[in-house]
Every structure is written in C-alpha cells, then in structure tokens.
Design a protein around this motif. Structure first.
Motif, PDB file in Angstrom:
ATOM      1  N   ALA A   1       0.741  -1.370   0.022  1.00 39.66           N
ATOM      2  CA  ALA A   1       0.060   0.007  -0.082  1.00 39.66           C
ATOM      3  C   ALA A   1       0.849   1.232   0.094  1.00 39.66           C
ATOM      4  CB  ALA A   1      -0.937   0.243   1.267  1.00 39.66           C
ATOM      5  N   GLN A   2       1.940   1.096   0.740  1.00 44.49           N
ATOM      6  CA  GLN A   2       2.655   2.483   0.941  1.00 44.49           C
ATOM      7  C   GLN A   2       3.696   2.624  -0.629  1.00 44.49           C
ATOM      8  OE1 GLN A   2       3.072   4.649   3.111  1.00 44.49           O
ATOM      9  NE2 GLN A   2       1.875   3.638   4.551  1.00 44.49           N
ATOM     10  N   LEU A   3       3.979   1.587  -1.028  1.00 45.18           N
ATOM     11  CA  LEU A   3       4.531   1.619  -2.251  1.00 45.18           C
ATOM     12  C   LEU A   3       3.420   2.123  -3.479  1.00 45.18           C
ATOM     13  CD1 LEU A   3       6.722  -1.474  -2.694  1.00 45.18           C
ATOM     14  CD2 LEU A   3       7.677   0.649  -2.232  1.00 45.18           C
ATOM     15  N   MET A   4       2.270   1.646  -3.440  1.00 45.84           N
ATOM     16  CA  MET A   4       1.190   2.484  -4.368  1.00 45.84           C
ATOM     17  C   MET A   4       1.073   3.849  -4.096  1.00 45.84           C
ATOM     18  SD  MET A   4      -1.587  -0.834  -4.019  1.00 45.84           S
ATOM     19  CE  MET A   4      -2.684   0.112  -5.053  1.00 45.84           C
ATOM     20  N   ARG A   5       0.989   4.088  -2.809  1.00 49.55           N
ATOM     21  CA  ARG A   5       1.007   5.720  -2.468  1.00 49.55           C
ATOM     22  C   ARG A   5       2.455   6.332  -2.984  1.00 49.55           C
ATOM     23  NH1 ARG A   5      -1.772   9.449  -0.055  1.00 49.55           N
ATOM     24  NH2 ARG A   5      -1.103  10.963   0.918  1.00 49.55           N
ATOM     25  N   SER A   6       3.462   5.712  -2.856  1.00 56.40           N
ATOM     26  CA  SER A   6       4.419   6.359  -3.345  1.00 56.40           C
ATOM     27  C   SER A   6       4.515   6.529  -4.855  1.00 56.40           C
ATOM     28  CB  SER A   6       5.761   5.598  -2.948  1.00 56.40           C
ATOM     29  OG  SER A   6       7.098   6.181  -3.488  1.00 56.40           O
ATOM     30  N   ASP A   7       4.030   5.509  -5.672  1.00 53.44           N
ATOM     31  CA  ASP A   7       3.775   5.675  -6.823  1.00 53.44           C
ATOM     32  C   ASP A   7       2.704   6.924  -7.298  1.00 53.44           C
ATOM     33  OD1 ASP A   7       1.794   4.365  -9.473  1.00 53.44           O
ATOM     34  OD2 ASP A   7       3.859   4.133  -9.720  1.00 53.44           O
ATOM     35  N   GLN A   8       1.783   7.039  -6.708  1.00 55.93           N
ATOM     36  CA  GLN A   8       0.762   8.175  -6.747  1.00 55.93           C
ATOM     37  C   GLN A   8       1.505   9.523  -6.811  1.00 55.93           C
ATOM     38  OE1 GLN A   8      -1.513   6.284  -8.635  1.00 55.93           O
ATOM     39  NE2 GLN A   8      -2.413   8.137  -8.105  1.00 55.93           N
ATOM     40  N   LEU A   9       2.485   9.810  -5.726  1.00 56.02           N
ATOM     41  CA  LEU A   9       3.174  10.762  -5.673  1.00 56.02           C
ATOM     42  C   LEU A   9       4.330  11.138  -6.922  1.00 56.02           C
ATOM     43  CD1 LEU A   9       4.000  10.775  -1.968  1.00 56.02           C
ATOM     44  CD2 LEU A   9       2.308  12.175  -2.955  1.00 56.02           C
ATOM     45  N   THR A  10       4.771   9.780  -7.402  1.00 55.49           N
ATOM     46  CA  THR A  10       5.630  10.100  -8.653  1.00 55.49           C
ATOM     47  C   THR A  10       4.909  10.219  -9.596  1.00 55.49           C
ATOM     48  OG1 THR A  10       6.955   8.021  -7.431  1.00 55.49           O
ATOM     49  CG2 THR A  10       7.364   8.588  -9.849  1.00 55.49           C
ATOM     50  N   VAL A  11       3.851   9.940  -9.946  1.00 55.07           N
ATOM     51  CA  VAL A  11       2.937  10.126 -11.292  1.00 55.07           C
ATOM     52  C   VAL A  11       2.549  11.634 -10.953  1.00 55.07           C
ATOM     53  CG1 VAL A  11       0.648   9.821 -12.050  1.00 55.07           C
ATOM     54  CG2 VAL A  11       1.980   7.858 -11.499  1.00 55.07           C
ATOM     55  N   GLY A  12       2.325  12.221  -9.743  1.00 56.27           N
ATOM     56  CA  GLY A  12       1.898  13.600  -9.647  1.00 56.27           C
ATOM     57  C   GLY A  12       3.020  14.384  -9.877  1.00 56.27           C
ATOM     58  N   MET A  13       4.222  13.855  -9.664  1.00 54.28           N
ATOM     59  CA  MET A  13       5.388  14.730  -9.934  1.00 54.28           C
ATOM     60  C   MET A  13       5.741  14.870 -11.419  1.00 54.28           C
ATOM     61  SD  MET A  13       9.280  14.261  -8.252  1.00 54.28           S
ATOM     62  CE  MET A  13       9.291  12.577  -8.904  1.00 54.28           C
ATOM     63  N   ARG A  14       5.380  13.647 -12.050  1.00 56.35           N
ATOM     64  CA  ARG A  14       5.775  13.572 -13.506  1.00 56.35           C
ATOM     65  C   ARG A  14       4.717  14.348 -14.201  1.00 56.35           C
ATOM     66  NH1 ARG A  14       4.113   8.146 -16.454  1.00 56.35           N
ATOM     67  NH2 ARG A  14       1.849   9.046 -15.771  1.00 56.35           N
ATOM     68  N   ARG A  15       3.557  14.376 -13.549  1.00 58.04           N
ATOM     69  CA  ARG A  15       2.295  15.370 -14.285  1.00 58.04           C
ATOM     70  C   ARG A  15       2.681  16.720 -14.164  1.00 58.04           C
ATOM     71  NH1 ARG A  15      -2.386  16.878 -12.285  1.00 58.04           N
ATOM     72  NH2 ARG A  15      -2.279  15.506 -10.440  1.00 58.04           N
TER      73      ARG A  15
ATOM     74  N   GLU B   1      -7.069   5.340 -16.644  1.00 55.51           N
ATOM     75  CA  GLU B   1      -5.673   6.073 -16.952  1.00 55.51           C
ATOM     76  C   GLU B   1      -5.896   7.482 -16.161  1.00 55.51           C
ATOM     77  OE1 GLU B   1      -3.013   7.502 -20.299  1.00 55.51           O
ATOM     78  OE2 GLU B   1      -2.972   5.513 -20.211  1.00 55.51           O
ATOM     79  N   ALA B   2      -6.733   8.320 -16.670  1.00 56.84           N
ATOM     80  CA  ALA B   2      -6.808   9.661 -16.148  1.00 56.84           C
ATOM     81  C   ALA B   2      -6.886   9.752 -14.473  1.00 56.84           C
ATOM     82  CB  ALA B   2      -7.813  10.345 -16.834  1.00 56.84           C
ATOM     83  N   ALA B   3      -7.872   8.842 -14.013  1.00 56.23           N
ATOM     84  CA  ALA B   3      -8.003   8.803 -12.650  1.00 56.23           C
ATOM     85  C   ALA B   3      -6.967   8.309 -12.027  1.00 56.23           C
ATOM     86  CB  ALA B   3      -9.279   8.020 -12.521  1.00 56.23           C
ATOM     87  N   SER B   4      -6.262   7.489 -12.216  1.00 54.91           N
ATOM     88  CA  SER B   4      -4.884   6.929 -11.789  1.00 54.91           C
ATOM     89  C   SER B   4      -3.863   7.857 -11.564  1.00 54.91           C
ATOM     90  CB  SER B   4      -4.397   5.738 -12.554  1.00 54.91           C
ATOM     91  OG  SER B   4      -3.619   6.156 -13.894  1.00 54.91           O
ATOM     92  N   GLU B   5      -3.881   8.913 -12.371  1.00 52.22           N
ATOM     93  CA  GLU B   5      -2.899   9.887 -12.215  1.00 52.22           C
ATOM     94  C   GLU B   5      -3.079  11.005 -11.047  1.00 52.22           C
ATOM     95  OE1 GLU B   5      -1.404  10.210 -16.614  1.00 52.22           O
ATOM     96  OE2 GLU B   5      -1.148  11.850 -15.421  1.00 52.22           O
ATOM     97  N   VAL B   6      -4.412  10.842 -10.253  1.00 52.34           N
ATOM     98  CA  VAL B   6      -4.660  11.675  -9.318  1.00 52.34           C
ATOM     99  C   VAL B   6      -4.612  11.021  -8.160  1.00 52.34           C
ATOM    100  CG1 VAL B   6      -6.849  12.804  -8.368  1.00 52.34           C
ATOM    101  CG2 VAL B   6      -6.543  12.850 -10.807  1.00 52.34           C
ATOM    102  N   GLU B   7      -4.042  11.756  -7.188  1.00 54.59           N
ATOM    103  CA  GLU B   7      -3.579  11.332  -5.683  1.00 54.59           C
ATOM    104  C   GLU B   7      -4.805  10.767  -5.000  1.00 54.59           C
ATOM    105  OE1 GLU B   7      -1.308  12.838  -2.143  1.00 54.59           O
ATOM    106  OE2 GLU B   7      -1.481  13.996  -3.507  1.00 54.59           O
ATOM    107  N   ASP B   8      -5.944  11.455  -5.020  1.00 49.18           N
ATOM    108  CA  ASP B   8      -7.027  10.907  -4.324  1.00 49.18           C
ATOM    109  C   ASP B   8      -7.930   9.994  -5.275  1.00 49.18           C
ATOM    110  OD1 ASP B   8      -8.753  10.470  -2.116  1.00 49.18           O
ATOM    111  OD2 ASP B   8      -9.316  12.596  -1.943  1.00 49.18           O
TER     112      ASP B   8
END
Length: 751
Positions: free
Chosen positions: A444-458, A487-494
């Motif tokens: 779960a933590q890795l998945m959250r870390s992934d979301q932050l990385t995706v947000g940074m990339r965006r 795919e669009a929803a997966s790039e949102v943190e929440d």
C-alpha cells in the motif's frame, strides 16, 4: 509618385468624370427634347388630318347603312359626304408624305390605313349596287377606323412618362366617339322598319356599354378641369339626355320577333340629338389632343432649358473645384510635412528609448508617447492612427515582458510543487524502509509512493506543455474510452473518490491518448482538491453529435457566474503568459487551455446540479476510432481467482527507472490490457519500440501478497471508509486550503 501629383490626379479624375456625366446627361435630355418636338410635329401634321378623316368616314358609314336600309337619304346627300371624305383622305395622304412617323408601330398602322383606303371606291360601288350585305360594308369602314385609333395609341407612346399618361385619355376619347358612331350606324341600319338583326343589336349593346365604361373609367377621372367642365356641359345638354333615353329604351323596351328585334318609337329622336352632341364631342376631342401636343412642346422647351442650366452649373462647379483643389493641396502638404517630422522623431528617438527601458524592466511614463488628438480630418486621423500604432507597439513590448515574468513564476511554481512531491516521496520511502520492511503493508505504501511519483511527472509535463513542448506518447494502439478514464483517474492522488462511467463503447486514436489523459487528469485533480474529501467526483463519457463528451462533476464550493465566464474564456483558447503572471496559482486551467487548443477539444465549466462545478470536455470525432471487437478464446488455462477489486479504484502502476533516462521526461507507458498472469511474476514490462526511451516496469497486482491475502475478503460494513486517518486528515487540510484560496480570489475579484 509624389503626393502633389496624386492630389492633382484626384482632382482631375472626378472633374473629367463629372464633365463626361454632364455631356451624357445633356445629350440624353436633348435627344428626349428632340423626340418630343418630333411627336408634336407628327401630331400636328398627321394626327389632326387623321382625326378629320375618321369623323368623315364615321358619317359616311352611317349614311351608307341608312340608304341601304331604305331610309330617306338622297343620292346627292351621300355624294356630298363622299366628297368630304375624299378631301379628308387627300389631306391625310399629304400629311404622311411629309416625313417618317413617330415609330415603327405607327408606320405599320399608317401603312395599313392607306392600304385599306385604296379599297374605298370598290366598297362604295358595292354599296351602290347593294352587292353582298350591309354588314360587310359596315365592317370595312369599322376596320379602317380601328386602324386609325391604333395609330393614335402609337402616337401616345412618348419618351416622357407624364405625357404618355396624359395622352391615354385622348385615345380613350377617340375610342368612345367611335362607339357612339357605331350606335348611330346600327340605328341607321334599322331603316324605316325599325328592326335590327340579332347581330347588329349585339353590336349596339356592346357599343353602349363600351362608351359608358370608357367615359366613366378612362376619360373623366383624367381630364383637366377645363375639359372636364366642357364634358359636364355636354352631358347636361338635352341632346345627351335624349341619347341616354334612346339607349335605355332600346336596351329595355325592344321586342323580339322572328324577323329580328323591333326597336321602340323613341329611336326616331336619335338623329337630331346625335347631330348636336357629336359636334360638341368632336370639339372636345380636338381640344384635348391639342392640349397634349402643347404640353409636349412645353416639356421639350423645359428640357432644353434644363440642359442650358446644367452646362452653366457644371462650368461653375468645375471652376470652384479647381480653386478648392489648389487650396486643399497646399494645406494638406503643409500638414503632411509636419506629420512626417513628428513620425521620424518618434520612430528614430522616442520609440527605441521606450523599448530599451521596457526590456530593462524600467517603468515608462505615458507622457513620452504621442497621443491621439481627436482631429476629424484625414491628416488628423493619420496622426491619431500613428499614435495608436505606437501605443500598441509599446503595449506589445509590455506584454512580452509580463509573459516572461509570468513564465518565470510558472517555472517557479512547477519547481516548488515538484520539490514537495519529491520530498514526500523520499520521506515516505524512508519510513517504509525503517518501519515496515517486508510487511504486507509495504504494498500500500509503495502504491501511494507511486501516486506521488505520477503527480510529480504530471507537473513536469505541465511545464513542457506551457513551454511549447509535447507530451511523449508511447501508445501505438487505440485505447477504449473506459481505459482512458481509468488512466486519467490513476494520475490523481485521491483516486479512490473518483467514480467512472463509460456509457458508450468507443476508442481514442494513439497520438492523442496521452494529451487527452493529461487534460482529464488535470480536471479531475482540480475537482478532487476543491471538493470535500468525503464526496465523490464522477467522470462519465458518452457519444454525442460532435464526438465524445466527458463530464467531470464535483461537490465543490459555489462559483460566481462571472468567474465561470472568465475561466471558460481561458479554456476556449490558449491563454497568454501575461495572464498567467497574474494567476500563477491556476496552472491546471492554463495547461488544460493549451492542450484543448492544441487538440481542438472544447472544455466548458458550468454550475452542476449539486452546487459544485461540472467540466464538460467534447473530444472531436477526428480523435475517435471504432473499438475493435476481439472474439473470446475458446478455453483459458486455469488460474487462481484474483481478489475482488472495487470498480471505482483504477489499476495502479508502479513507475521505477530501469536505467539512466536520455530525456528529462521519460515517455508515459501504455496501460496494459487486463489479462491473467502467473502469480510468480512480480514485475512485467510493457512492449515498446526498441529505439524509444527504456520502458518503466509495471507491477502486477497481488504478486507480493501472502497466499491468505489473495483469497476474497469478507464484505466491508456499509459506510466504512477505506482511507486511513492520515489520508483523511491530509485530504481535509487540502480541501480547507483550497476553499480559503477560492474565497480569497472571490473577494479580490469583487469591486
């Protein structure tokens, strides 16, 4: 060509044109005057003799019919009338030999009259010998008189509309007189027996109706006052009353017999009455015809006088125009010289200094620039236009400076956001390493870390878009609308709060997938940030007439209609960076506006039914393709059943660099299609073009979980929130911060 020469040409050309117009107009008026005078001469030369011949032939027709019927008409009386007709004929033939007729039509009818007059002697011989029938003789005279009336109709077609209308009653007068003469002929043909054939009685009835209609409709309303009084005297005379009484008696008290129609005794009073009113009508007809000719002659004189005044006025106007041209040329040249000196000073000294100061970031006072003076003449307008050009040029340089400043603020904002995301990513990774190790919570933590990385990339992609670059797109196959929403929803943190609804089956072409996904992700992120953390954000797609409609609806705070109008204006076209300098905190809307302008997508914000904001994105059909239907395989190898996943949660992808990247921003990997994978394989790599940047590996769900966790878990109690207390606290903090920001902006926008 010098300005002085141009001004002279500007004066010469209209002068020549006006002179040409005057010549043409004068020639036309003179030609019209000549035609009118020719009409007058033709009427005097031919019209009057022709009318006298018509009257004499009408009288001879009546006497011939009366003698044929056995009335008391002596041979000498008929011979005298024939001699009068011959004299009138000779005068008429002399008149037409004096020159051409008014028109080809008049010539044709005159020729017809002369040809028929050649048969006059033979018709008289038949009447003397009473060969044939009296109707044939009467028909001959009637035909010749009808051709004469046609000649008058052609005479009435003049080059002046007023005279043409005035001549129409004259023709009607001649026609009415002919109808009365036909009545006299029909009654004379009755003879001592006072009996008419049905054919002659019909002619008599038609003549009565025709002459009454002509007088009441076409003659009396158009007569001048003097001629109308003369007509009223004729109508009031005893002879005219006798005529009306006889006509009414014939029409009402006749007697039908086997041999014909017997006339009443009142017809015996017709000859005396007819002799009296026919002379008065003939005088009225001649006077009216002479009046028309006199008016035409006066009209011709007026046209000639008009030509004289036109020529005199044109000469005076040309002289005045020459004087005005000389004065205007000298005045314009003086003012143009002063304007030239002023523009050279501004272009060579003032404007370069102002531009240099703006480039250095210094303030420029408006007093140093030329200002419009509001002059209404042409030179003044040129001066004002030059002042406005200078103002526009200076404003353009100011705008460029503002855009550079805005881009700096934009880059600063992106760097700040990216730094925050990286810091959170590092902190979270460190906590995972120190606290959890290989615990199942690590996933779960890795998945959250992934979301932050995706947000940074965006955010970095935002910088690329606003800097004029393009988002790398590794997709080579079309993507279904449902997968695009995922795919669009997966790039949102929440992402857990996002509910997806793909109502129609359609796919997006590969070259536009990443850009459309990024656009939707920005709108989803904005909706999630500006709405309560416990509310849902709904995204739905469906086909419409213009393409694919994607609607994003949130439960955020109320927004004023003026703000919607302002934001839609920025979304409907790529906003300039100078506006970004004043709204640096609204990076998402600027990115959406640039992407929408690049893709031809229309984005509109409006009030939703729930009080929040609804963003409607219409993707044109140019970016859409039909979804390919792949048949399901007949048999699939048995595989362990995966754990049921909430339909609202997107499939998350763990992005890890597998090697040094050649570009600052690695291309976005294509989302994998759902398929059963062996549980032993923990990471799978997307297929890519070997020449492209190395692909990021993708995590396969449930591969790092123990066997017990892979089994379906018991349903969660209703209303239970899957988010952790820390996530809820962070979300509420973001929501409160966003709400305060919006309220502050609204207070600033209010006057």
């Amino acid at each position: 060509m010098r300005l002085r020469t141009l001004l002279i040409w500007l004066a010469v050309v209209p002068t020549v044109a006006m002179g040409t117009q005057v010549v043409v107009t004068a020639d036309r008026l003179l030609e019209q005057s000549a035609h009118l005078r020719a009409d007058v001469a033709q009427g005097e030369r031919t019209g009057i003799p022709l009318y006298r011949l018509m009257v004499e032939m009408q009288e001879e027709r009546s006497l011939t019919a009366a003698r044929w019927a056995g009335s008391s008409v002596s041979r000498s009386q008929l011979r005298n009338q024939r001699e009068a007709t011959d004299r009138a004929e000779e005068a008429f033939r002399r008149s037409i030999d004096g020159g051409p007729a008014h028109s080809e039509g008049a010539n044709r009818y005159l020729l017809e009259v002369t040809n028929r007059l050649d048969d006059l002697d033979s018709q008289r011989d038949r009447a003397e010998a009473q060969m044939g029938t009296v109707d044939q003789v009467i028909g001959y005279f009637t035909g010749v008189i009808s051709q004469m009336i046609y000649v008058y109709q052609e005479f009435g077609s003049m080059d002046d509309a007023e005279l043409t209308r005035e001549s129409q009653p004259v023709v009607a007068l001649f026609s009415a007189a002919e109808m009365l003469a036909r009545e006299d002929t029909m009654l004379a043909s009755a003879g001592p027996s006072k009996e008419l054939t049905s054919y002659r009685f019909a002619d008599f009835s038609n003549a009565v109706g025709s002459h009454r209609y002509l007088y009441s409709t076409w003659i009396v309303p158009y007569l001048p006052d003097e001629d109308r009084k003369a007509y009223e005297r004729i109508v009031a005379s005893d002879a005219w009353r006798t005529k009306d009484r006889v006509e009414n008696a014939v029409m009402s008290h006749h007697e039908d017999r086997d041999t014909g129609i017997a006339l009443p005794r009142d017809v015996s009073s017709w000859p005396a009455a007819q002799d009296r009113f026919s002379e008065e009508l003939a005088a009225l007809n001649v006077d009216r015809a002479r009046g028309v000719l006199a008016h035409a002659d006066a009209k011709a004189g007026e046209l000639e006088a008009e030509v004289a005044w036109l020529i005199a006025g044109s000469i005076a106007a040309l002289l005045a125009a020459g004087a005005v041209v000389v004065f205007t040329t000298r005045s314009v040249l003086r003012r143009m010289h002063r304007l030239h000196e002023r523009t050279v000073t501004v272009a060579e000294e003032t404007l370069p200094d102002v531009v240099a100061r703006l480039q250095r970031g210094q303030r420029v006072e408006d007093d140093v620039l030329p200002k419009p003076r509001g002059d209404q003449d042409e030179v003044g307008r040129i001066s004002d236009a030059f002042a406005r050009v200078v103002a526009v040029s200076v404003e353009g340089h100011r705008q460029l400076a503002d855009e550079r400043h805005g881009f700096g603020m934009f880059a600063t904002g992106i760097a700040s956001r990216t730094g925050n995301l990286v810091s959170r990513q590092l902190s979270l990774t460190e906590d995972l390493q120190d606290t959890f190790g290989h615990d199942e919570t690590l996933l779960a933590q890795l998945m959250r870390s992934d979301q932050l990385t995706v947000g940074m990339r965006r955010q970095i992609e935002n910088l690329l878009v606003l800097a004029g670059g393009e988002i790398p797109d590794p997709h080579t196959e079309p993507m279904r609308a449902a997968d695009l929403l995922r795919e669009a929803a997966s790039e949102v943190e929440d992402f857990r709060r996002i509910e997806r609804q793909a109502l129609d089956e359609i796919s997006v072409e590969p070259r536009a997938i990443s850009q459309i996904s990024h656009l939707l992700a920005e709108l989803l992120d904005n909706a999630a940030r500006f709405s309560p953390p416990t509310s849902k954000v709904v995204i739905r797609s469906e086909l419409v007439t213009d393409g694919l409609s994607v609607e994003i609806e949130d439960r955020g705070p109320r927004v004023a209609p003026e703000r919607y109008e302002e934001m839609n204006g920025r979304l409907h076209s790529a906003p300039p960076y100078s506006v970004l300098a004043q709204n640096a905190h609204r990076l998402g809307l600027f990115v959406v506006g640039h992407l929408a302008d690049r893709l031809g997508v229309r984005v509109t914000l409006r009030r939703s039914a729930f009080g929040g904001t609804s963003a409607v994105v219409v993707i044109p059909r140019d970016h859409l393709v039909e979804t390919e239907r792949t048949p399901a395989p007949e048999s699939l190898p048995a595989a362990p059943a995966p754990r049921p996943v909430d339909a609202r949660k997107p499939e998350l992808v763990l992005h890890v660099h597998s090697g040094p990247a050649a570009d600052p921003l690695p291309p976005r990997p294509e989302p994998p299609r759902r398929a059963e994978s062996p549980p032993a394989q923990a990471v799978r790599t997307l297929e890519r073009d070997p020449a492209a940047v190395p692909a990021l590996p993708e995590r396969v769900p449930q591969t790092h979980m123990v066997e017990q966790l892979r089994q379906p878990r018991a349903p969660e109690p209703a209303g239970q929130d899957v988010a952790t207390p820390e996530e809820v606290a962070d979300a509420w903090a973001d929501y409160e911060h966003s709400t305060r920001t919006v309220e502050e902006e609204l207070r600033q926008d209010q006057p």
